[in-house]
Design an enzyme around this catalytic site. Structure first.
Site, PDB file in Angstrom:
ATOM      1  N   ASP A 200       0.761  -1.104  -0.023  1.00  0.00           N
ATOM      2  CA  ASP A 200       0.137  -0.076  -0.024  1.00  0.00           C
ATOM      3  C   ASP A 200       1.019   1.275   0.059  1.00  0.00           C
ATOM      4  O   ASP A 200       2.000   1.346   0.699  1.00  0.00           O
ATOM      5  CB  ASP A 200      -0.765   0.127   1.216  1.00  0.00           C
ATOM      6  CG  ASP A 200      -1.916   1.074   1.217  1.00  0.00           C
ATOM      7  OD1 ASP A 200      -2.696   0.971   0.750  1.00  0.00           O
ATOM      8  OD2 ASP A 200      -1.576   2.233   2.008  1.00  0.00           O
ATOM      9  N   GLU A 241      13.525 -15.846  -0.494  1.00  0.00           N
ATOM     10  CA  GLU A 241      13.660 -16.811   0.384  1.00  0.00           C
ATOM     11  C   GLU A 241      12.726 -17.949   0.124  1.00  0.00           C
ATOM     12  O   GLU A 241      12.835 -19.124   0.491  1.00  0.00           O
ATOM     13  CB  GLU A 241      13.705 -16.424   1.607  1.00  0.00           C
ATOM     14  CG  GLU A 241      14.859 -15.512   2.162  1.00  0.00           C
ATOM     15  CD  GLU A 241      14.522 -15.037   3.587  1.00  0.00           C
ATOM     16  OE1 GLU A 241      13.843 -15.369   4.457  1.00  0.00           O
ATOM     17  OE2 GLU A 241      15.329 -14.033   3.962  1.00  0.00           O
TER      18      GLU A 241
HETATM   19  C1  GLC Z   1      -4.165   3.115  -0.555  1.00  0.00           C
HETATM   20  C2  GLC Z   1      -5.147   2.289  -0.301  1.00  0.00           C
HETATM   21  C3  GLC Z   1      -6.459   3.502   0.194  1.00  0.00           C
HETATM   22  C4  GLC Z   1      -6.285   3.809   1.269  1.00  0.00           C
HETATM   23  C5  GLC Z   1      -4.656   4.502   1.485  1.00  0.00           C
HETATM   24  C6  GLC Z   1      -4.296   4.613   2.862  1.00  0.00           C
HETATM   25  O1  GLC Z   1      -4.249   4.222  -1.337  1.00  0.00           O
HETATM   26  O2  GLC Z   1      -5.641   1.868  -1.616  1.00  0.00           O
HETATM   27  O3  GLC Z   1      -7.747   2.693   0.286  1.00  0.00           O
HETATM   28  O4  GLC Z   1      -7.140   4.790   1.932  1.00  0.00           O
HETATM   29  O5  GLC Z   1      -3.650   3.791   0.839  1.00  0.00           O
HETATM   30  O6  GLC Z   1      -3.609   3.471   3.474  1.00  0.00           O
END
Ligand code: GLC
Length: 517
Positions: A200, A241
């Site tokens: 993310d 790994e």
């Molecule tokens: C990313 C996710 C989103 C979230 C953001 C903060 O963009 O896809 O849904 O709100 O990160 O974690």
């Protein structure tokens, strides 16, 4: 073809499960892991190769689970760790791989580290975050990713940084403990059979320690700092790994060369193609985007990806039904007129495009049902923290799936779903579409099945500037008519699949076909 080119993530169809909205097994109106297990057959019938699970960890849900309190457990609303392990096993038995979502930029303010950090100014955990001494003015005037400011006050009056909501304090990636912790989390999920990790906000981890303001022409203080690549090199060593594990980055980066830096051979295996997602329904722009994507990925030897929708963006049936068919967070088109018939027609053609370009294709849950954005969610039902800061809510693309029946909750739950489903979705259920050769669902099923018969390679066919036509190997072609009028089909043996009815040997506008040459 090298071993790397034939790895599963290079040409997989990856289905994004948004667990809150897939299927509810325990009647609380929120989807859960047992609901996914009970409806795994849908994914098997669809023919997908892998599932990407949006976060399922314990979370106060300030950002729908992207505020994680514990990366090694499951939120009770979704089930248990045992249920997650069972899902991984059952998916593997069905031939489906599992990608879990890791959020390294921030944790929940309820995470034990942050709780310890605010409990005492001397806590070692304080250095895991970005604290600055109490003062009248915020340390910077940065604008957050959801809009709004990026600093909030801890109980002792000091400031802490959060690029998203105040409930998502940013981690300090300079700290070795933070690095060690996440490498351990990767191993935790790889040991449980996860086949991949979706990362993310992958480009945001590092911040300029001097905290300069954002200024045109100067390096950005928190976007894409070079130090981030060391982290992904270390993660790649962890992934290596294990056999056949993939790291897939959420990298929003308009500069192609900066984007592909994340895909160098010792870094991530793949990243989401948001250039394609945001591209207008326009032959010139789409052709340029495809060329740009293929060139850039070839340059680093990474597989391209094709993404039309996800849990953050307006569903593409809606986008493609508007006059302005682009997507970007800065351009709020909510409430502008939508022609859903046109959007659906284009979405069908886009499916044949994205499922036949070389690389991996992502399918966001509900896309295979032709769902559109629910733009009629009352303000008091909205849950997305982006809404208050930006005036746009992502809830409209997160509405629970319609499975069966004529009215909400359409088999999703026995209770009222956490977000309202449109009454018009009665012909969009899995049940209603199954067996209907003209349905979006049967189009996706057929396309994913036939995708296997495409050849390798890619070459444009010249059918005029406003027709996107290309071959995959000597026997397969895809033709998408983006001109305003019907065009003749190229010479072919059979038509394998069409996104809409043909007019004799003519391909109507906004229609795509797959041809056997
Ligand atoms: C990313 C996710 C989103 C979230 C953001 C903060 O963009 O896809 O849904 O709100 O990160 O974690």
């Amino acid at each position: 073809m090298s071993a790397k080119d034939s790895a599963w993530w290079c040409d997989a169809v990856i289905y994004q499960v948004y667990p809150r909205s897939y299927a509810d097994s325990d009647g609380d109106g929120v989807g859960d892991i047992d609901g996914i297990r009970a409806h795994l057959g849908h994914l098997r019938d669809l023919g997908v190769d892998a599932i990407w699970m949006s976060p399922w960890y314990p979370s106060p849900m300030a950002d729908a689970g992207y505020d994680v309190a514990d990366f090694r457990d499951i939120d009770p609303v979704f089930g248990t760790l045992a249920a997650a392990e069972a899902l991984i096993t059952e998916a593997h038995q069905a031939g489906i791989k599992i990608i879990v979502d890791i959020v390294p930029n921030h944790v929940s303010s309820e995470h034990p580290w942050f709780q310890a950090a605010i409990a005492s100014p001397d806590a070692p955990e304080r250095d895991y975050f970005w604290f600055r001494p109490a003062s009248e003015r915020m340390p910077t005037a940065w604008t957050g990713e959801f809009g709004g400011t990026t600093w909030s006050k801890a109980p002792d009056g000091s400031w802490y940084l959060h690029l998203f909501t105040p409930q998502q304090p940013d981690l300090n990636w300079e700290h070795p403990d933070v690095r060690a912790e996440f490498e351990d989390i990767l191993r935790f999920w790889f040991d449980r059979g996860a086949d991949g990790i979706r990362i993310d906000s992958a480009a945001l981890l590092f911040k300029d320690k001097d905290l300069p303001e954002v200024r045109d022409g100067e390096p950005h203080p928190f976007r894409d700092l070079d130090a981030v690549h060391d982290v992904y090199r270390a993660w790649r060593r962890v992934a290596d790994e294990y056999p056949d594990r993939a790291l897939i980055g959420e990298v929003w980066m308009p500069e192609v060369d900066r984007f592909t830096n994340y895909l160098r051979p010792d870094e991530l295996h793949a990243a989401f193609n948001f250039d394609f997602l945001g591209c207008a329904w326009d032959p010139y722009l789409m052709r340029a985007c495809i060329d740009r994507t293929l060139d850039a990925h070839a340059g680093v030897g990474a597989p391209p990806t094709w993404v039309l929708s996800n849990h953050d963006v307006t569903r593409h049936v809606t986008r493609y039904g508007r006059t302005d068919t682009t997507f970007s967070f800065g351009n709020n088109l909510d409430g502008t007129p939508v022609d859903l018939e046109l959007g659906t027609r284009r979405a069908r053609a886009a499916a044949l495009l994205s499922l036949s370009l070389p690389g991996a294709t992502y399918v966001y849950q509900g896309e295979e049902l032709g769902l559109w954005e629910n733009e009629n969610i009352a303000e008091d039902q909205m849950q997305d923290p982006m809404y208050a800061r930006r005036g746009h809510s992502r809830d409209g693309c997160r509405v629970p799936l319609p499975w069966s029946g004529d009215e909400p909750p359409y088999g999703f739950s026995t209770a009222t779903p956490w977000l309202p489903q449109p009454a018009e979705w009665k012909d969009r259920t899995v049940q209603a579409q199954t067996g209907d050769p003209n349905s979006m669902l049967e189009l996706y099923r057929a396309a994913i099945r036939l995708r296997r018969s495409q050849g390798a390679g890619f070459a444009w066919l010249d059918r005029g500037a406003e027709v996107l036509a290309y071959t995959r190997g000597p026997r397969f072609a895809c033709v998408l008519n983006l001109s305003g009028a019907p065009v003749p089909l190229p010479e072919h043996k059979t038509c394998l699949l069409a996104s809409g009815p043909l007019d004799g040997d003519l391909l109507p506008r906004d229609t795509a076909v797959w041809l056997r040459l």
